[in-house]
Design a protein around this motif. Structure first.
Motif, PDB file in Angstrom:
ATOM      1  N   SER A   1       0.836  -1.201   0.000  1.00 25.95           N
ATOM      2  CA  SER A   1       0.000   0.000   0.000  1.00 25.95           C
ATOM      3  C   SER A   1       0.871   1.251   0.000  1.00 25.95           C
ATOM      4  CB  SER A   1      -0.905   0.004   1.230  1.00 25.95           C
ATOM      5  OG  SER A   1      -0.123   0.018   2.411  1.00 25.95           O
ATOM      6  N   GLY A   2       0.246   2.362  -0.378  1.00 26.83           N
ATOM      7  CA  GLY A   2       0.966   3.627  -0.461  1.00 26.83           C
ATOM      8  C   GLY A   2       1.750   3.731  -1.756  1.00 26.83           C
ATOM      9  N   LEU A   3       2.749   4.606  -1.744  1.00 29.36           N
ATOM     10  CA  LEU A   3       3.597   4.753  -2.923  1.00 29.36           C
ATOM     11  C   LEU A   3       4.355   3.452  -3.146  1.00 29.36           C
ATOM     12  CD1 LEU A   3       4.764   6.496  -5.204  1.00 29.36           C
ATOM     13  CD2 LEU A   3       6.479   7.341  -3.573  1.00 29.36           C
ATOM     14  N   SER A   4       4.087   2.793  -4.274  1.00 25.66           N
ATOM     15  CA  SER A   4       4.636   1.465  -4.517  1.00 25.66           C
ATOM     16  C   SER A   4       5.946   1.514  -5.293  1.00 25.66           C
ATOM     17  CB  SER A   4       3.628   0.613  -5.280  1.00 25.66           C
ATOM     18  OG  SER A   4       4.192  -0.622  -5.661  1.00 25.66           O
ATOM     19  N   ASN A   5       5.959   2.201  -6.438  1.00 23.46           N
ATOM     20  CA  ASN A   5       7.162   2.225  -7.262  1.00 23.46           C
ATOM     21  C   ASN A   5       7.179   3.472  -8.121  1.00 23.46           C
ATOM     22  OD1 ASN A   5       5.961   1.522 -10.062  1.00 23.46           O
ATOM     23  ND2 ASN A   5       5.138  -0.054  -8.721  1.00 23.46           N
ATOM     24  N   THR A   6       8.361   3.835  -8.529  1.00 24.35           N
ATOM     25  CA  THR A   6       8.543   4.952  -9.459  1.00 24.35           C
ATOM     26  C   THR A   6       9.541   4.534 -10.523  1.00 24.35           C
ATOM     27  OG1 THR A   6      10.334   5.909  -8.130  1.00 24.35           O
ATOM     28  CG2 THR A   6       8.090   6.697  -7.698  1.00 24.35           C
TER      29      THR A   6
ATOM     30  N   GLY B   1      19.335   5.513 -23.858  1.00 22.71           N
ATOM     31  CA  GLY B   1      19.135   6.263 -22.632  1.00 22.71           C
ATOM     32  C   GLY B   1      19.335   5.403 -21.401  1.00 22.71           C
ATOM     33  N   VAL B   2      18.871   5.919 -20.259  1.00 29.03           N
ATOM     34  CA  VAL B   2      18.959   5.213 -18.981  1.00 29.03           C
ATOM     35  C   VAL B   2      17.614   5.358 -18.264  1.00 29.03           C
ATOM     36  CG1 VAL B   2      21.453   5.500 -18.709  1.00 29.03           C
ATOM     37  CG2 VAL B   2      19.904   7.274 -17.858  1.00 29.03           C
ATOM     38  N   THR B   3      17.284   4.358 -17.433  1.00 27.28           N
ATOM     39  CA  THR B   3      16.111   4.427 -16.565  1.00 27.28           C
ATOM     40  C   THR B   3      16.539   4.088 -15.143  1.00 27.28           C
ATOM     41  OG1 THR B   3      15.494   2.100 -16.908  1.00 27.28           O
ATOM     42  CG2 THR B   3      14.579   3.735 -18.428  1.00 27.28           C
ATOM     43  N   TRP B   4      15.785   4.595 -14.197  1.00 32.37           N
ATOM     44  CA  TRP B   4      16.045   4.313 -12.794  1.00 32.37           C
ATOM     45  C   TRP B   4      14.730   3.912 -12.149  1.00 32.37           C
ATOM     46  CZ3 TRP B   4      15.363   7.613  -8.119  1.00 32.37           C
ATOM     47  CH2 TRP B   4      15.979   7.055  -6.979  1.00 32.37           C
ATOM     48  N   ASN B   5      14.663   2.679 -11.651  1.00 29.95           N
ATOM     49  CA  ASN B   5      13.458   2.138 -11.026  1.00 29.95           C
ATOM     50  C   ASN B   5      13.686   1.991  -9.516  1.00 29.95           C
ATOM     51  OD1 ASN B   5      11.987   1.268 -13.662  1.00 29.95           O
ATOM     52  ND2 ASN B   5      13.997   0.310 -13.818  1.00 29.95           N
ATOM     53  N   ARG B   6      12.641   2.300  -8.745  1.00 27.80           N
ATOM     54  CA  ARG B   6      12.754   2.178  -7.289  1.00 27.80           C
ATOM     55  C   ARG B   6      11.417   1.742  -6.714  1.00 27.80           C
ATOM     56  NH1 ARG B   6      15.954   3.616  -3.004  1.00 27.80           N
ATOM     57  NH2 ARG B   6      14.867   4.185  -1.077  1.00 27.80           N
ATOM     58  N   THR B   7      11.476   0.866  -5.717  1.00 25.89           N
ATOM     59  CA  THR B   7      10.285   0.431  -4.989  1.00 25.89           C
ATOM     60  C   THR B   7      10.320   1.010  -3.578  1.00 25.89           C
ATOM     61  OG1 THR B   7      11.417  -1.616  -4.332  1.00 25.89           O
ATOM     62  CG2 THR B   7      10.031  -1.680  -6.324  1.00 25.89           C
ATOM     63  N   TYR B   8       9.126   1.099  -2.956  1.00 24.68           N
ATOM     64  CA  TYR B   8       8.998   1.751  -1.654  1.00 24.68           C
ATOM     65  C   TYR B   8       8.125   0.897  -0.729  1.00 24.68           C
ATOM     66  CZ  TYR B   8      10.486   5.738  -4.481  1.00 24.68           C
ATOM     67  OH  TYR B   8      11.162   6.563  -5.342  1.00 24.68           O
TER      68      TYR B   8
ATOM     69  N   ASP C   1      12.423  -9.922  -0.286  1.00 21.51           N
ATOM     70  CA  ASP C   1      12.146 -11.334  -0.036  1.00 21.51           C
ATOM     71  C   ASP C   1      12.447 -12.186  -1.265  1.00 21.51           C
ATOM     72  OD1 ASP C   1      11.341 -10.617   2.477  1.00 21.51           O
ATOM     73  OD2 ASP C   1       9.191 -10.616   2.000  1.00 21.51           O
ATOM     74  N   GLU C   2      12.316 -11.601  -2.453  1.00 26.47           N
ATOM     75  CA  GLU C   2      12.603 -12.325  -3.694  1.00 26.47           C
ATOM     76  C   GLU C   2      14.054 -12.173  -4.134  1.00 26.47           C
ATOM     77  OE1 GLU C   2      10.545 -14.278  -5.402  1.00 26.47           O
ATOM     78  OE2 GLU C   2       8.903 -13.969  -3.964  1.00 26.47           O
ATOM     79  N   GLY C   3      14.844 -11.522  -3.326  1.00 27.42           N
ATOM     80  CA  GLY C   3      16.250 -11.321  -3.669  1.00 27.42           C
ATOM     81  C   GLY C   3      16.485 -10.216  -4.679  1.00 27.42           C
ATOM     82  N   GLU C   4      15.555  -9.294  -4.802  1.00 31.51           N
ATOM     83  CA  GLU C   4      15.674  -8.197  -5.757  1.00 31.51           C
ATOM     84  C   GLU C   4      16.098  -6.923  -5.039  1.00 31.51           C
ATOM     85  OE1 GLU C   4      11.928  -7.845  -7.661  1.00 31.51           O
ATOM     86  OE2 GLU C   4      11.969  -9.850  -8.558  1.00 31.51           O
ATOM     87  N   ASP C   5      16.735  -6.022  -5.759  1.00 31.58           N
ATOM     88  CA  ASP C   5      17.165  -4.741  -5.198  1.00 31.58           C
ATOM     89  C   ASP C   5      15.982  -3.775  -5.107  1.00 31.58           C
ATOM     90  OD1 ASP C   5      19.771  -5.665  -5.058  1.00 31.58           O
ATOM     91  OD2 ASP C   5      20.247  -4.921  -7.087  1.00 31.58           O
ATOM     92  N   ARG C   6      16.075  -2.858  -4.155  1.00 36.79           N
ATOM     93  CA  ARG C   6      15.049  -1.820  -4.013  1.00 36.79           C
ATOM     94  C   ARG C   6      15.104  -0.830  -5.173  1.00 36.79           C
ATOM     95  NH1 ARG C   6      13.153  -1.021   1.425  1.00 36.79           N
ATOM     96  NH2 ARG C   6      12.815   1.174   0.900  1.00 36.79           N
ATOM     97  N   SER C   7      16.284  -0.615  -5.731  1.00 40.59           N
ATOM     98  CA  SER C   7      16.426   0.310  -6.863  1.00 40.59           C
ATOM     99  C   SER C   7      17.372  -0.290  -7.880  1.00 40.59           C
ATOM    100  CB  SER C   7      16.932   1.679  -6.399  1.00 40.59           C
ATOM    101  OG  SER C   7      18.222   1.561  -5.830  1.00 40.59           O
TER     102      SER C   7
END
Length: 295
Positions: free
Chosen positions: A237-242, A261-268, A277-283
């Motif tokens: 819930s709340g801000l999930s990803n950008t 180009g480049v992209t930057w993904n982040r989860t919150y 828990d899945e072994g993935e990075d937050r960003s």
């Protein structure tokens, strides 16, 4: 001999002929104005000037003919007036992103498509976006929306959204606005209501910076916020990803533009916990290479 007689003799010897205007002028010069009774000096002067100067023309020597229907037809494509095109059926398709992404755990294929068919006021909009990672679909959705123009630059939209991944398929009702704000900033703001009372708010925007007439730098941004946790789809819930991106494209033609180009993904929040828990990075930052198409 008088002076006037001598002048006539000289002209006759040279085989020249005086024009009537010259003769009249000489006659006026030879006249004794003092012998004219009832006229003062100002009257005599105006009479001399009037006879010496030709009268101004009172009408055109080549009158302009009145316009005919044939003349109008030769100038205007539509002599009866401008036709209204708001009921014509048109279409547009844009592959804003069709790209390869270099991810930390492999390579991904991502897409972001949109298009419409309809008239100036009412249109059927189609949107699709998703991602395949190492040959497996991680995220995929499609939207069908009815759009109604409320101003030259803004539409209200409503319709349905169908998710295929992640997790089990899910259907959402969609409501929102889209258009151009703040100096050509393309904007989409959409709210979704899903099964089981799940809600989502999504905001997207992109902006074109013209470095040259064909070289264009495009910053993009997207954020998603959810109303409650969804463990099945690993969403909190709340801000999930950008996602923020910067792409530089070159328009070989207006319809075809390769880019890099480049992209930057982040989860919150809880979404970031699911990722850990899945072994993935937050960003994660990714290099992208793709092509932009429209017709």
């Amino acid at each position: 001999m008088t002076r006037l007689t001598l002048i006539f003799c000289a002209l006759a010897t040279a085989n020249l002929t005086l024009s009537p205007a010259m003769a009249a002028t000489d006659d006026m010069q030879g006249m004794d104005h003092s012998q004219m009774s009832g006229m003062d000096d100002s009257q005599l002067q105006s009479m001399d000037d009037g006879q010496m100067q030709p009268a101004a023309p009172t009408e055109s020597r080549t009158p302009i003919p009145a316009l005919t229907e044939a003349d109008r037809a030769a100038v205007y494509a539509s002599p009866t007036g401008h036709g209204v095109h708001d009921t014509a059926l048109n279409y547009y398709f844009l592959a804003d992103k069709l790209e390869w992404q270099g991810a930390d755990d492999g390579s991904a294929l991502a897409w972001d498509f949109s298009g419409w068919i309809g008239a100036d006021i009412d249109r059927l909009w189609l949107r699709s976006e998703g991602e395949r990672l190492n040959g497996k679909t991680e995220d995929a959705e499609i939207q069908a929306l009815w759009g109604h123009a409320i101003s030259p630059w803004w539409d209200v939209v409503s319709g349905v959204r169908q998710d295929f991944k992640p997790g089990a398929p899910q259907t959402w009702a969609a409501f929102g606005v889209q258009g151009m704000a703040l100096y050509n900033l393309e904007t989409e703001a959409t709210a979704f209501i899903g099964e089981g009372g799940q809600t989502v708010a999504r905001l997207k925007g992109d902006y074109d910076i013209l470095l040259t007439n064909r070289l264009i730098l495009q910053p993009t941004a997207e954020l998603n916020a959810y109303g409650k946790n969804d463990p099945q789809r690993r969403i909190g819930s709340g801000l999930s990803n950008t996602e923020a991106g910067l792409r530089l494209r070159y328009e070989i033609r207006r319809e075809v533009a390769p880019y890099l180009g480049v992209t930057w993904n982040r989860t919150y929040g809880k979404t970031a916990d699911y990722a850990n828990d899945e072994g993935e990075d937050r960003s994660e930052a990714r290099l992208v290479l793709g092509v932009r198409l429209w017709f």
